[in-house]
Write a protein that holds these residues in place. Structure first.
Motif, PDB file in Angstrom:
ATOM      1  N   ARG A  97      52.735  42.346  10.526  1.00  0.00           N
ATOM      2  CA  ARG A  97      51.675  41.417  10.919  1.00  0.00           C
ATOM      3  C   ARG A  97      50.287  42.013  10.678  1.00  0.00           C
ATOM      4  O   ARG A  97      49.376  41.323  10.227  1.00  0.00           O
ATOM      5  CB  ARG A  97      51.838  41.046  12.391  1.00  0.00           C
ATOM      6  N   HIS A  98      50.122  43.295  10.995  1.00  0.00           N
ATOM      7  CA  HIS A  98      48.779  43.881  10.966  1.00  0.00           C
ATOM      8  C   HIS A  98      48.518  44.786   9.767  1.00  0.00           C
ATOM      9  O   HIS A  98      47.363  45.007   9.414  1.00  0.00           O
ATOM     10  CB  HIS A  98      48.535  44.678  12.256  1.00  0.00           C
ATOM     11  N   ALA A  99      49.583  45.320   9.188  1.00  0.00           N
ATOM     12  CA  ALA A  99      49.382  46.240   8.073  1.00  0.00           C
ATOM     13  C   ALA A  99      49.860  45.673   6.741  1.00  0.00           C
ATOM     14  O   ALA A  99      49.396  46.085   5.678  1.00  0.00           O
ATOM     15  CB  ALA A  99      50.080  47.569   8.351  1.00  0.00           C
ATOM     16  N   GLY A 100      50.812  44.744   6.776  1.00  0.00           N
ATOM     17  CA  GLY A 100      51.300  44.137   5.539  1.00  0.00           C
ATOM     18  C   GLY A 100      52.345  44.995   4.855  1.00  0.00           C
ATOM     19  O   GLY A 100      53.108  45.733   5.482  1.00  0.00           O
ATOM     20  N   ALA A 101      52.387  44.901   3.548  1.00  0.00           N
ATOM     21  CA  ALA A 101      53.391  45.621   2.747  1.00  0.00           C
ATOM     22  C   ALA A 101      52.952  47.066   2.552  1.00  0.00           C
ATOM     23  O   ALA A 101      52.411  47.444   1.511  1.00  0.00           O
ATOM     24  CB  ALA A 101      53.596  44.926   1.402  1.00  0.00           C
ATOM     25  N   ASN A 141      53.113  53.897  10.480  1.00  0.00           N
ATOM     26  CA  ASN A 141      52.641  53.272   9.236  1.00  0.00           C
ATOM     27  C   ASN A 141      51.147  53.531   9.092  1.00  0.00           C
ATOM     28  O   ASN A 141      50.445  53.754  10.101  1.00  0.00           O
ATOM     29  CB  ASN A 141      52.906  51.759   9.263  1.00  0.00           C
ATOM     30  N   PRO A 142      50.631  53.517   7.857  1.00  0.00           N
ATOM     31  CA  PRO A 142      49.194  53.709   7.671  1.00  0.00           C
ATOM     32  C   PRO A 142      48.397  52.616   8.358  1.00  0.00           C
ATOM     33  O   PRO A 142      48.815  51.453   8.415  1.00  0.00           O
ATOM     34  CB  PRO A 142      49.025  53.653   6.148  1.00  0.00           C
ATOM     35  N   LEU A 143      47.253  52.982   8.894  1.00  0.00           N
ATOM     36  CA  LEU A 143      46.393  52.003   9.543  1.00  0.00           C
ATOM     37  C   LEU A 143      45.787  51.062   8.504  1.00  0.00           C
ATOM     38  O   LEU A 143      45.398  51.492   7.421  1.00  0.00           O
ATOM     39  CB  LEU A 143      45.262  52.699  10.296  1.00  0.00           C
ATOM     40  N   PRO A 144      45.719  49.757   8.813  1.00  0.00           N
ATOM     41  CA  PRO A 144      45.040  48.824   7.904  1.00  0.00           C
ATOM     42  C   PRO A 144      43.542  49.079   7.903  1.00  0.00           C
ATOM     43  O   PRO A 144      43.023  49.860   8.698  1.00  0.00           O
ATOM     44  CB  PRO A 144      45.379  47.447   8.487  1.00  0.00           C
ATOM     45  N   ASP A 145      42.847  48.404   7.000  1.00  0.00           N
ATOM     46  CA  ASP A 145      41.401  48.597   6.887  1.00  0.00           C
ATOM     47  C   ASP A 145      40.690  48.240   8.189  1.00  0.00           C
ATOM     48  O   ASP A 145      39.762  48.907   8.604  1.00  0.00           O
ATOM     49  CB  ASP A 145      40.839  47.745   5.738  1.00  0.00           C
ATOM     50  N   ALA A 146      41.111  47.149   8.825  1.00  0.00           N
ATOM     51  CA  ALA A 146      40.527  46.730  10.103  1.00  0.00           C
ATOM     52  C   ALA A 146      41.591  46.922  11.169  1.00  0.00           C
ATOM     53  O   ALA A 146      42.372  46.024  11.457  1.00  0.00           O
ATOM     54  CB  ALA A 146      40.066  45.277  10.049  1.00  0.00           C
ATOM     55  N   SER A 147      41.661  48.103  11.712  1.00  0.00           N
ATOM     56  CA  SER A 147      42.726  48.413  12.670  1.00  0.00           C
ATOM     57  C   SER A 147      42.415  47.809  14.025  1.00  0.00           C
ATOM     58  O   SER A 147      41.267  47.632  14.416  1.00  0.00           O
ATOM     59  CB  SER A 147      42.874  49.932  12.810  1.00  0.00           C
ATOM     60  N   ARG A 175      62.158  45.165   4.780  1.00  0.00           N
ATOM     61  CA  ARG A 175      62.024  45.491   3.352  1.00  0.00           C
ATOM     62  C   ARG A 175      61.907  44.230   2.514  1.00  0.00           C
ATOM     63  O   ARG A 175      61.140  44.172   1.552  1.00  0.00           O
ATOM     64  CB  ARG A 175      63.228  46.313   2.908  1.00  0.00           C
ATOM     65  N   ALA A 176      62.660  43.183   2.886  1.00  0.00           N
ATOM     66  CA  ALA A 176      62.588  41.927   2.149  1.00  0.00           C
ATOM     67  C   ALA A 176      61.221  41.268   2.286  1.00  0.00           C
ATOM     68  O   ALA A 176      60.805  40.489   1.427  1.00  0.00           O
ATOM     69  CB  ALA A 176      63.676  40.972   2.631  1.00  0.00           C
ATOM     70  N   SER A 177      60.518  41.580   3.371  1.00  0.00           N
ATOM     71  CA  SER A 177      59.191  41.025   3.573  1.00  0.00           C
ATOM     72  C   SER A 177      58.106  41.825   2.866  1.00  0.00           C
ATOM     73  O   SER A 177      56.934  41.484   2.963  1.00  0.00           O
ATOM     74  CB  SER A 177      58.874  40.970   5.078  1.00  0.00           C
ATOM     75  N   GLY A 178      58.469  42.891   2.171  1.00  0.00           N
ATOM     76  CA  GLY A 178      57.512  43.645   1.374  1.00  0.00           C
ATOM     77  C   GLY A 178      57.220  45.029   1.873  1.00  0.00           C
ATOM     78  O   GLY A 178      56.604  45.822   1.154  1.00  0.00           O
ATOM     79  N   ALA A 179      57.616  45.368   3.081  1.00  0.00           N
ATOM     80  CA  ALA A 179      57.344  46.693   3.612  1.00  0.00           C
ATOM     81  C   ALA A 179      58.305  47.715   3.001  1.00  0.00           C
ATOM     82  O   ALA A 179      59.471  47.414   2.760  1.00  0.00           O
ATOM     83  CB  ALA A 179      57.463  46.701   5.129  1.00  0.00           C
ATOM     84  N   LYS A 180      57.813  48.915   2.774  1.00  0.00           N
ATOM     85  CA  LYS A 180      58.639  50.006   2.252  1.00  0.00           C
ATOM     86  C   LYS A 180      59.061  50.866   3.436  1.00  0.00           C
ATOM     87  O   LYS A 180      58.307  51.703   3.917  1.00  0.00           O
ATOM     88  CB  LYS A 180      57.852  50.825   1.239  1.00  0.00           C
TER      89      LYS A 180
END
Length: 384
Positions: free
Chosen positions: A312-316, A336-342, A274-279
């Motif tokens: 690392r791959h999806a971010g916050a 978690n939701p897939l990033p744009d470039a999965s 959470r401190a790194s930005g992930a919810k």
């Protein structure tokens, strides 16, 4: 033909034969004392094999004599503490002794048979094989090489069989492989942490030194140069203190397994994410304290890698974490939701490590996109 004769020039053929002969030397002493009870040494091997340190000695002999030219043999390096490993050592000793007895017996009698056949072919009397007594026959000379050829094949075959048995019975068990993997993971995590600290501390100090030195040269002011040198001195001193602290960590002995984090410490993993930005939306069901120690420790590492993969791959992004303990079994689910470039399923080394850990514990792990379009890491571990 060259392939068949190749073992003749290999040193391991003869060291394996020596390994087969070693236990026979002790048994021959007993047979000289009490030849009517040849099975007693096999019974004595049972309590001997149950001694934990015996496996270490057997492994040393196997590495030296069975695989002398191997770069790295897959043998255990620890005493047999578990009863399953102790009985594996007992079975190894029994197999080694029996195969050694066969090798020693044939190594003596097959050359005698070859000599007796050659002797009768030229008319010499021999008492080793009374069945060959009588008139000399030249055909015996043609048969004389056969016992030596058979001995050659038997020695090579028994050596290969004994080496295969050694790898099977003296190799690390699944629990030992898991422990080694856990220690390796701890070492890699510690190295990564130290690398980050050195990068932040030393990199910052060097950056400050370069910037301050360049500014002092451009200012061409004695007062500014004095301040710049003071800043460089203070930053360098702080960097040296950080370096000494990191080196002190490297000098410390390894922590025992009991001090490693378990799923009871999962809260700090979630807070770190959470401190790194992930919810992170977390749910814990069941009593984490009821899990066996090794399952709880491996579950913590798998959860850590899953959350690291999210950052690392999806971010916050929003992440859902569910930890469930039911009837002694553990289920971890991170989505978690897939990033744009999965990334394609299962390519990362960390995800592969999750699957390997789960397999060693008798469970299974799935990593990849799910039907809802999320990236999912789901681990199911049975009762420990």
């Amino acid at each position: 033909m060259v392939r068949l004769l190749r073992p003749l020039v290999r040193g391991r053929t003869y060291t394996r034969l020596l390994h087969l002969w070693v236990p026979v030397a002790a048994i021959s002493v007993w047979l000289w004392v009490e030849p009517r009870l040849p099975w007693v040494p096999l019974l004595v091997l049972v309590p001997v094999g149950l001694i934990p340190a015996v496996r270490v000695g057997e492994v040393m002999q196997a590495r030296l004599l069975l695989t002398p030219d191997a770069a790295e043999a897959d043998f255990s390096t620890r005493p047999a503490t578990a009863w399953r490993d102790r009985w594996r050592t007992v079975l190894w000793l029994e197999i080694r002794t029996l195969l050694g007895g066969v090798a020693a017996y044939l190594s003596i009698w097959l050359p005698i048979v070859a000599y007796a056949l050659a002797a009768r072919a030229v008319g010499h009397e021999t008492e080793d094989l009374p069945a060959l007594s009588g008139e000399p026959q030249w055909a015996y000379g043609l048969l004389a090489p056969l016992p030596l050829i058979a001995l050659y094949g038997i020695v090579v075959g028994l050596g290969e069989a004994l080496t295969a048995a050694a790898r099977r019975l003296l190799g690390p068990s699944a629990a030992e492989r898991l422990s080694a993997l856990e220690e390796r993971t701890e070492q890699l995590l510690e190295r990564n942490r130290i690398a980050r600290e050195l990068h932040d501390s030393i990199g910052h100090a060097l950056t400050v030194a370069v910037v301050q030195a360049g500014a002092a040269r451009a200012a061409n002011s004695a007062e500014f140069t004095d301040r710049a040198l003071t800043a460089i001195e203070e930053t360098g001193r702080a960097a040296l203190e950080d370096l000494e602290r990191v080196l002190g960590v490297l000098r410390e002995s390894e922590r025992p397994a009991g001090s490693r984090p378990t799923l009871a410490d999962a809260g700090r993993l979630l807070e770190s994410a959470r401190a790194s930005g992930a919810k992170v939306d977390a749910e814990v069901a069941g009593q984490l304290e009821t899990l066996p120690g090794h399952v709880s420790r491996e579950g913590y590492r798998m959860l850590q890698e899953a959350l690291t993969n999210v950052l690392r791959h999806a971010g916050a992004v929003p992440a859902r974490v569910r930890i469930e303990v039911a009837d002694g079994a553990l289920t971890l689910d991170v989505r978690n939701p897939l990033p744009d470039a999965s990334v394609a399923p299962g390519r990362g080394g960390g995800l592969r490590g999750i699957r390997e850990r789960a397999a060693l514990l008798g469970g299974r792990a799935h990593t990849g996109p799910d039907d809802a379009g999320d990236w999912a890491v789901r681990v199911e571990l049975p009762r420990g």
